[in-house]
Design an enzyme around this catalytic site. Structure first.
Site, PDB file in Angstrom:
ATOM      1  N   HIS A 176       0.822  -1.206   0.000  1.00 45.59           N
ATOM      2  CA  HIS A 176       0.000   0.000   0.000  1.00 45.59           C
ATOM      3  C   HIS A 176       0.862   1.263   0.000  1.00 45.59           C
ATOM      4  O   HIS A 176       0.553   2.247  -0.690  1.00 45.59           O
ATOM      5  CB  HIS A 176      -0.917  -0.038   1.235  1.00 45.59           C
ATOM      6  CG  HIS A 176      -1.629   1.241   1.505  1.00 45.59           C
ATOM      7  ND1 HIS A 176      -1.331   2.030   2.579  1.00 45.59           N
ATOM      8  CD2 HIS A 176      -2.602   1.878   0.822  1.00 45.59           C
ATOM      9  CE1 HIS A 176      -2.109   3.104   2.560  1.00 45.59           C
ATOM     10  NE2 HIS A 176      -2.888   3.039   1.509  1.00 45.59           N
ATOM     11  N   GLU A 219       2.006   1.881  -3.422  1.00 46.80           N
ATOM     12  CA  GLU A 219       0.888   2.410  -4.226  1.00 46.80           C
ATOM     13  C   GLU A 219       0.847   3.943  -4.094  1.00 46.80           C
ATOM     14  O   GLU A 219       0.698   4.659  -5.087  1.00 46.80           O
ATOM     15  CB  GLU A 219      -0.416   1.759  -3.762  1.00 46.80           C
ATOM     16  CG  GLU A 219      -1.672   2.272  -4.426  1.00 46.80           C
ATOM     17  CD  GLU A 219      -2.737   2.573  -3.403  1.00 46.80           C
ATOM     18  OE1 GLU A 219      -3.157   3.748  -3.332  1.00 46.80           O
ATOM     19  OE2 GLU A 219      -3.163   1.651  -2.667  1.00 46.80           O
ATOM     20  N   HIS A 220       1.005   4.454  -2.879  1.00 47.25           N
ATOM     21  CA  HIS A 220       1.061   5.910  -2.694  1.00 47.25           C
ATOM     22  C   HIS A 220       2.261   6.505  -3.444  1.00 47.25           C
ATOM     23  O   HIS A 220       2.168   7.559  -4.056  1.00 47.25           O
ATOM     24  CB  HIS A 220       1.217   6.250  -1.203  1.00 47.25           C
ATOM     25  CG  HIS A 220      -0.075   6.237  -0.447  1.00 47.25           C
ATOM     26  ND1 HIS A 220      -0.507   7.318   0.290  1.00 47.25           N
ATOM     27  CD2 HIS A 220      -1.033   5.293  -0.311  1.00 47.25           C
ATOM     28  CE1 HIS A 220      -1.667   7.026   0.854  1.00 47.25           C
ATOM     29  NE2 HIS A 220      -2.005   5.799   0.518  1.00 47.25           N
TER      30      HIS A 220
END
Lengths: 451, 441
Positions: free
Chosen positions: A75, A78-79
């Protein structure tokens, strides 16, 4: 009133029934597939009603593919994919999308990471150009990392730390999966998030971000030939990762003891009991059991006429709300869940006993034929309604294709659901609803409840 | 985990349609004299239908807070000859979705049904609004559900902060309290109160109708007559206006949780103000344009102080605000608030740059046609436009109006709209380093 304003919605209750296919009354929504030379799958779903296109790249890599010890890195990365490449400045990706009248976002789940943009159909090429660029050309520096790590910690604060229900469900998942990585939250454990660094992010990037690990989905006002031509220009030149491994994760051991937990928090004012059972998922070419469980979730907890609501809410008046949830689209074993919010004066113990009694009675009585017929008609109707929302349809395909399923499985799913019999549902209930394969959790206020 | 914060309270300008939309709005009048907007599209065999009744939760009578909400929750819990489960089973049997939703200003019904079961679906919707049972047993059952929700809200920072903020800016006006009522007020409601709320809220003089999909104008006319002819002609009078006046400051509602949540804002702009387009473009640049907004850039991208921060124009029927929201860890919220204050003052005194204005325009005008890509969204947009008293021609002029906004317009409107000396923050949590008053829950 069907829904309580509890934070239960985030538990995936709405996913109980997700017939994943569009068959229209007149003709099937056109779905075309290709595979590029480098192994990237391409799927085109046509809907020419509005001049809009959804461009999505789905990576077959999610939080459950992380190396132990760096939870949250999928995650986090992903950022970081919005932080620039060799040719794009930090933030420029989203800025360019917005300047073209579009919106973009991304999300990470247990089994997949997804980047998507919604733009006018004539801007598709620009999206492909930028998305293919960041699949291989990400450029990060330490400063970006530190600021963005603060952002994901605030995200964890918002989603989890500030919500006792979310903390409770995180503990329940951890108890459910002793060995398999589904027991680790997608957002990450806080102490590990605080240590995430550039190396961890880049290592995940290099391992999983490659065309042979990705599915391109383009949905909307496009012709398949045009999508293929553009995909050949932008995605096909990217090199495949020859070292990509089969997604073979540690399996759960045989469960030999019932698992129970009580989560207390001063911020809890509506206690409830939640039970989750380890349950099989949809497998390629073998979706029958998952279909029976999907129908079972509807029969038990899908609405006012469902078994648990009939018995606990209307009959005994022991509950203000009851529900069942199951999402079979998962790479590995998933969970089947039950929730009961007791009526005032009813303890969680009693609510749990009544829930178990209702299920035992249901298994003896069998499925109500009229209810089963209504559910199947709703499955049919949902295939018609699904045509109104091509983005949703694209998500169903993307979710399935990154969870070990094929296009054929997705197309077959409505028929598999229609074929489920009452006997199948009871057989699935007998197999899966076993307390010795389950986690039972109580969410309670900090003090003793004096009811 | 979604990367971008999804706005909890974004305002869509008017409910908008594409400049070069290939859709055509028909204005339909039924034989009985009811009006609707329709976009006919026979490609998929179903209909999306919207009914909106103006007034909503703010119509509660004195001492009966929560009555309209409880009534709305009961509409699908038995009607005509059907009890609650009978109604649910009938709806399931035809695979119709009928949703009932209450806001401060509106009681809304969103339905979708298959063409082949239109007759049955319309009969169910009609029964639910024309002859709801409100039987005592259901009243009690749904009351317990509402109370359960209210108890949850009482320890949910997001709910605590919005209630405290509303109370602070709207005071004793209905907007100043939750339309869900309180544990005490809902506990005291009787069946008669529910019946009265139904008569007050659901009437012919306040209804707006829209539809999209597989239905003709003639059919829609008949549907409207069936649905609406037997409703009372008039309902309760609409509430009074409330003039919002605030003085800059911070109020803290102490609550033990790791992340503080803040709502901030002050008086705003009416939806029908000639400057609304300029204000809308301004707010897009300032706080509603996703990652490209100044607030997101300063608070999140540069400093990592939050996962999400936004601002929004909130023109309600009887008051208007410009508001925003942010959440940061207790030891970081003070810095977030300080940055927001600086940005508020900066945009008020300096306006925006030509580059920002150009980018906002290309975004807003380009995104416009992407909004109505299905029957369900189109029906909702048409209802929203009517609720805002817009003309169907709005579609054709909307992008031109956005394009016409000048840098000088923005500067002028920013100076009027953004008022640092009226900017109120309400914070729930255990914030550190804030100079603030405290407020009990």
């Amino acid at each position: 009133m069907r829904h309580l304003p509890l934070s239960l919605a985030t538990m995936g209750l709405a996913l109980a029934l997700t017939p994943a296919m569009a068959v229209t009354a007149r003709a099937e929504a056109p779905v075309t597939t290709f595979t590029l030379d480098n192994g990237m799958q391409v799927l085109v779903i046509e809907d020419h009603r509005a001049p809009v296109v959804e461009h999505m790249v789905w990576y077959k890599a999610g939080s459950a593919d992380e190396t132990p010890g760096v939870s949250g890195v999928a995650h986090f990365l992903e950022h970081l994919l919005f932080k620039g490449t060799k040719t794009l400045e930090p933030g420029e990706f989203s800025k360019v999308v917005a300047q073209n009248g579009g919106t973009d976002n991304a999300f990470t789940s247990l089994d997949q990471t997804v980047y998507h943009q919604r733009v006018a159909a004539d801007r598709l090429e620009l999206m492909m150009k930028m998305e293919s660029d960041r699949m291989v050309n990400l450029q990060l520096d330490e400063a970006d990392i530190l600021t963005e790590r603060d952002v994901i910690i605030e995200e964890r604060n918002m989603r989890t730390e500030n919500d006792p229900g979310a903390l409770f469900r995180e503990q329940a998942m951890a108890a459910q999966y002793l060995n398999h990585p589904y027991g680790t939250p997608v957002i990450g454990w806080r102490h590990e998030m605080e240590q995430l660094d550039l190396d961890a992010a880049l290592s995940y990037y290099q391992q999983f971000y490659a065309p042979n690990d990705a599915v391109l989905i383009v949905a909307g006002d496009v012709e398949p030939d045009r999508v293929l031509a553009l995909a050949k220009d932008y995605y096909e030149p990217l090199p495949a990762n020859p070292e990509l491994e089969v997604r073979d994760r540690p399996a759960e051991p045989r469960q030999t003891a019932e698992r129970r937990l009580t989560f207390r928090d001063a911020r809890v004012s509506t206690p409830y009991v939640m039970r989750t059972y380890l349950a099989p998922e949809r497998d390629p070419g073998a979706q029958e059991k998952a279909a029976a469980l999907t129908i079972l979730a509807e029969v038990l907890g899908g609405g006012q006429t469902s078994v648990l609501n009939q018995k606990l809410q209307f009959g005994l008046k022991k509950a203000v709300y009851a529900s069942a949830f199951y999402n079979g689209t998962s790479l590995d074993d998933t969970t089947f869940g039950l929730v009961v919010v007791p009526a005032p004066g009813v303890s969680l113990d009693e609510a749990e006993r009544e829930m178990d009694a209702a299920i035992a009675q249901f298994i003896t009585d069998g499925v109500d034929a009229a209810q089963l017929e209504r559910i199947k008609f709703q499955v049919k109707a949902s295939q018609i309604y699904a045509q109104d929302d091509v983005s949703q349809l694209a998500r169903r395909y993307g979710d399935a294709l990154t969870s070990g399923l094929t296009v054929e499985d997705v197309k077959a799913w409505p028929d598999v659901l229609q074929a489920v019999t009452g006997e199948d549902v009871i057989a699935a209930a007998k197999e899966v609803l076993d307390r010795n394969q389950a986690v039972t959790g109580y969410l309670m206020p900090a003090e003793e409840v004096t009811q | 985990m979604i990367r971008r914060f999804i706005m909890a309270c974004g305002l869509v300008l008017g409910g908008t349609l594409a400049a070069h939309a290939e859709i055509e709005i028909q204005q339909v009048q039924s034989p009985g004299g009811f009006d609707a907007w329709l976009v006919e599209d026979h490609q998929i065999p179903f209909v999306a239908l919207e009914l909106r009744f103006k007034g909503g939760g703010s119509l509660d009578l004195d001492g009966k807070r929560g009555a309209t909400n409880l009534m709305t929750g009961l509409l699908e819990e038995g009607a005509g000859e059907l009890d609650a489960q009978g109604f649910a089973a009938a709806k399931e049997a035809i695979a119709a979705d009928i949703g009932y939703r209450l806001t401060d200003d509106t009681l809304g019904i969103s339905a979708r049904f298959l063409t082949e079961t239109q007759e049955e679906a319309v009969a169910l919707i009609r029964a639910s609004i024309v002859e709801p049972s409100f039987d005592e047993e259901s009243v009690e059952r749904v009351r317990q559900q509402v109370l359960s929700g209210l108890r949850s809200d009482a320890t949910d920072p997001d709910e605590i902060v919005s209630r405290a903020f509303d109370k602070a800016v709207y005071g004793d006006h209905p907007y100043g309290s939750s339309y869900q009522g309180t544990i005490e007020s809902v506990g005291a409601l009787s069946r008669d109160d529910v019946v009265q709320a139904w008569k007050n809220a659901i009437a012919q003089d306040r209804v707006v109708v829209s539809a999209a999909g597989d239905i003709t104008a003639d059919e829609l006319g008949k549907v409207m007559d069936r649905l609406l002819s037997d409703l009372p002609e008039t309902g309760a009078p609409q509430p009074d206006r409330v003039e919002v006046q605030t003085t800059a400051g911070v109020t803290v509602v102490p609550f033990a949780t790791p992340q503080s949540v803040a709502i901030f804002g002050h008086h705003g702009m009416k939806r029908n103000d000639p400057d609304f387009f300029a204000a809308y473009v301004l707010n897009t640049i300032f706080g509603e344009g996703g990652f490209e907004s100044r607030l997101m850039n300063e608070v999140r991208e540069k400093r990592g102080l939050t996962y999400g921060v936004y601002s929004a124009l909130v023109p309600k029927d009887h008051a208007e605000l410009v508001i925003g929201r942010v959440a940061s860890a207790n030891d970081r919220i003070a810095e977030a608030i300080s940055v927001i204050r600086e940005e508020w003052a900066k945009v008020a005194s300096e306006g925006v740059t030509q580059e920002e204005l150009d980018q906002a325009k290309t975004y807003l005008t380009g995104a416009y046609p992407l909004r109505f890509d299905g029957n369900a969204p189109i029906a909702k947009i048409l209802a929203g436009m009517q609720m805002d008293d817009l003309d169907p021609d709005y579609i054709k002029t909307r992008n031109t109006n956005i394009e016409a906004v000048t840098l000088e317009d923005i500067r002028r409107v920013a100076a009027e709209l953004m008022k640092p000396d009226e900017l109120v923050f309400v914070v729930v949590g255990q914030p550190e380093g804030l100079d603030a008053a405290t407020m009990g829950q």
